[in-house]
Scaffold this motif. Structure first.
Motif, PDB file in Angstrom:
ATOM      1  N   LEU A  21      41.492  27.487  45.200  1.00  0.00           N
ATOM      2  CA  LEU A  21      41.675  27.270  46.638  1.00  0.00           C
ATOM      3  C   LEU A  21      40.449  26.557  47.188  1.00  0.00           C
ATOM      4  O   LEU A  21      39.381  26.568  46.569  1.00  0.00           O
ATOM      5  N   GLY A  22      40.604  25.955  48.384  1.00  0.00           N
ATOM      6  CA  GLY A  22      39.459  25.287  49.015  1.00  0.00           C
ATOM      7  C   GLY A  22      39.007  24.081  48.202  1.00  0.00           C
ATOM      8  O   GLY A  22      39.829  23.364  47.616  1.00  0.00           O
ATOM      9  N   GLU A  23      37.692  23.874  48.152  1.00  0.00           N
ATOM     10  CA  GLU A  23      37.168  22.746  47.368  1.00  0.00           C
ATOM     11  C   GLU A  23      37.518  22.940  45.903  1.00  0.00           C
ATOM     12  O   GLU A  23      37.533  24.067  45.426  1.00  0.00           O
ATOM     13  N   PRO A  24      37.776  21.825  45.183  1.00  0.00           N
ATOM     14  CA  PRO A  24      38.155  21.957  43.768  1.00  0.00           C
ATOM     15  C   PRO A  24      37.102  22.724  42.967  1.00  0.00           C
ATOM     16  O   PRO A  24      35.912  22.536  43.169  1.00  0.00           O
ATOM     17  N   GLY A  25      37.587  23.605  42.084  1.00  0.00           N
ATOM     18  CA  GLY A  25      36.693  24.400  41.245  1.00  0.00           C
ATOM     19  C   GLY A  25      36.081  25.559  42.008  1.00  0.00           C
ATOM     20  O   GLY A  25      36.507  25.896  43.130  1.00  0.00           O
ATOM     21  N   PHE A  26      35.058  26.192  41.395  1.00  0.00           N
ATOM     22  CA  PHE A  26      34.387  27.311  42.066  1.00  0.00           C
ATOM     23  C   PHE A  26      33.805  26.850  43.383  1.00  0.00           C
ATOM     24  O   PHE A  26      33.222  25.776  43.488  1.00  0.00           O
ATOM     25  N   PHE A  60      35.918  30.920  48.195  1.00  0.00           N
ATOM     26  CA  PHE A  60      37.010  31.533  47.436  1.00  0.00           C
ATOM     27  C   PHE A  60      36.602  31.927  46.020  1.00  0.00           C
ATOM     28  O   PHE A  60      37.428  32.410  45.268  1.00  0.00           O
ATOM     29  N   GLY A  61      35.357  31.667  45.626  1.00  0.00           N
ATOM     30  CA  GLY A  61      34.939  31.924  44.249  1.00  0.00           C
ATOM     31  C   GLY A  61      35.785  31.104  43.298  1.00  0.00           C
ATOM     32  O   GLY A  61      36.002  29.911  43.519  1.00  0.00           O
ATOM     33  N   ALA A  62      36.291  31.766  42.248  1.00  0.00           N
ATOM     34  CA  ALA A  62      37.139  31.050  41.287  1.00  0.00           C
ATOM     35  C   ALA A  62      38.556  30.840  41.836  1.00  0.00           C
ATOM     36  O   ALA A  62      39.336  30.087  41.257  1.00  0.00           O
TER      37      ALA A  62
HETATM   38 CA    CA Z   1      37.911  26.362  44.798  1.00  0.00          CA
END
Ligand code: CA
Ligand code: CA
Length: 533
Positions: free
Chosen positions: A510-515, A519-521
């Motif tokens: 979720l959110g920005e791609p990746g960690f 949202f963490g992972a």
């Molecule tokens: Ca993310």
């Protein structure tokens, strides 16, 4: 929520009546049955079974409804027996008029739905994993928390042991026990989300096959009543009794070297600890969630949006559903509400401190009362039900204004997506009067009511229950504990590090791609975690 049939209830009732009649030798052997009577097609719908209707009434039956287009009469038998009715000319068949019951959680288990408080079982894939047989069977999950309602119908089936690790040694660990604060409702909600029984009542947990160990480590509802040493002693006791997963829906802002060493050593021993990121809506995950070796869990809503209260930051590992989560509560401390409008039964939440409805639902005409400002109430709302939009005023002001206008009940619809849980803030009105029944419904329900049910009759329930709604990272954490139990039962060869890695690798980004920091992972996905890649 949907309507369900309760034919068992009907037959039990009939048996009771039959027994009562057996004890009364003079009693008539007949009692009223409600039947649906299919009638032979006659010459035109206008004269639909008119002769038959007269015949039924002459012989002591009562005609309750006519469905001309279906060729069906609804009849209450009275002096006319079922057999005599079936033998009348023109009658094709006779069947029972089945009793339907409003679905309340004490009568039937709620099925997860995107619009109800069990949505989290759907978004996390837990419901689907359960359906495919992944239920966390045999995994021991430890919950260190407040007192627990050990005899709750959704908790007791899974409970192995409960013990007290905080407060006085004479205190109990079960709700209602010695030294237990009546506000210690938290553990029962948390435990229900993990493993509430898949039975005929209430809710179902994400890992209904898992088993529960419980430690009471928070001796009261007030902040500051969960001492770190009590929590550590409780967690140690849970691990000594065989727990492999520990749920900590608790925490605080100050770190401790001792505490950090404790959780690092637990992870080395193969224990998976899952903890809440905190409810301050700030950058900065609380402890113990923020330590290495503890899985830190933040909260999202039904649309996977970050909950406004959810703490975030570099220490965050995963997010899970934590807004408006329905789960078990100590018996008698929850509320069960719904709204019946025409054929539609809508999910609702009772406002805290609102009046209760009785054995029969509160019925009245639904009157649009805008935002619930003093000038928004038409005089015809007197003794009826006020429909009010959320926003601008406190819930307590809206309901007080409705009471001043003479309304018998209030329905508040949300101004944002989904259900909400609101409070009237005080047990009584500023004048000392008891609040009238007041419930909340979703924005979608509000739109539907405004389009189709204004100035028509509706009925509302607000009853004492053994279940209720709560929001917080405390509610998100047990979704991850359940996912870990489901995964560990399916992949017993994994160690604690392997379970955490698998949950993070398969989470929905979720959110920005990746960690990322919010949202963490990503949002935990139990189904992806248990299925082969
Ligand atoms: Ca993310
Ligand atoms: Ca249940």
């Amino acid at each position: 929520m949907s309507a369900m049939k309760s034919r068992n209830g009907l037959s039990v009732f009939a048996v009771f009546i039959a027994l009562a009649l057996a004890l009364l030798p003079q009693a008539s052997p007949t009692w009223a049955e409600r039947l649906l009577v299919r009638v032979a097609p006659s010459s035109g719908q206008e004269v639909f079974s008119e002769q038959l209707s007269r015949e039924i009434e002459v012989r002591g039956g009562t005609l309750r409804h006519r469905f001309a287009d279906l060729g069906v009469l609804a009849v209450e038998t009275g002096d006319l027996s079922r057999a005599a009715l079936a033998a009348l000319p023109g009658v094709l068949s006779v069947e029972d008029d089945p009793v339907r019951t409003l679905l309340l959680l004490s009568k039937a288990q709620l099925a997860p739905n995107p619009a109800n408080g069990l949505y989290g079982l759907l978004t996390t894939g837990l419901a689907e994993a359960n359906k495919r047989g992944f239920t966390g069977a045999g995994v021991l999950v430890g919950v260190a928390d407040s007192a627990l309602d050990c005899a709750h119908p959704d908790i007791a089936p899974a409970l192995v042991e409960s013990f007290n690790a905080g407060g006085s040694p004479d205190d109990g660990s079960c709700f209602g026990g010695p030294g237990v604060d009546p506000e210690e409702t938290h553990a029962t909600h948390v435990a229900g989300t993990i493993l509430a029984a898949n039975n005929k009542v209430g809710v179902v947990g994400g890992a209904p096959g898992a088993r529960l160990l419980h430690a009471r480590v928070c001796t009261g509802a007030a902040p500051g009543r969960c001492l770190t040493s009590d929590i550590m002693a409780g967690v140690r006791g849970l691990v000594d009794r065989g727990a492999r997963i520990i749920n900590l829906s608790l925490g605080g802002g100050r770190s401790s070297v001792t505490e950090e060493l404790f959780y690092r050593s637990l992870r080395r021993d193969g224990i998976l600890v899952v903890a809440a990121s905190g409810n301050d809506g700030q950058d900065g995950v609380i402890y113990p969630a923020a330590y290495d070796g503890v899985v830190a869990v933040g909260a999202v809503d039904a649309a996977d949006q970050l909950a406004s209260f959810s703490n975030f930051g570099a220490a965050l590992d995963l997010v899970a559903p934590g807004s408006g989560v329905l789960s078990s509560l100590p018996r008698g401390t929850g509320r069960d509400a719904d709204l019946l409008a025409g054929r539609d039964l809508f999910a609702a939440t009772g406002l805290e401190f609102a009046g209760l409805t009785g054995r029969r639902a509160l019925a009245g005409v639904l009157v649009d009362c805008g935002l619930g400002r003093p000038g928004d109430f038409p005089s015809r709302v007197r003794r009826q039900i006020a429909l009010i939009q959320r926003g601008e005023l406190f819930f307590s002001d809206k309901v007080a204004n409705a009471m001043a206008a003479g309304a018998a009940g209030v329905v508040i619809y949300n101004n944002a997506a989904g259900l909400f849980s609101g409070t009237l803030q005080t047990p009584a009105t500023p004048n000392g009067a008891a609040w009238i029944p007041a419930i909340g419904v979703s924005d979608a329900t509000g739109a539907r009511l405004r389009a189709r049910r204004l100035n028509k009759s509706v009925a509302m329930n607000n009853l004492i229950s053994d279940w209720g709604f709560a929001s917080g990272t405390s509610m998100a954490t047990p979704h991850v504990a359940a996912a870990a139990a489901v995964l560990w039962a399916a992949r017993p060869e994994l160690d604690a590090d392997g379970v955490e890695r698998r949950l993070e690798d398969t989470a929905r980004d979720l959110g920005e791609p990746g960690f990322d920091l919010r949202f963490g992972a990503g949002r935990v996905d139990a189904l992806r975690a248990v299925l082969p890649d």
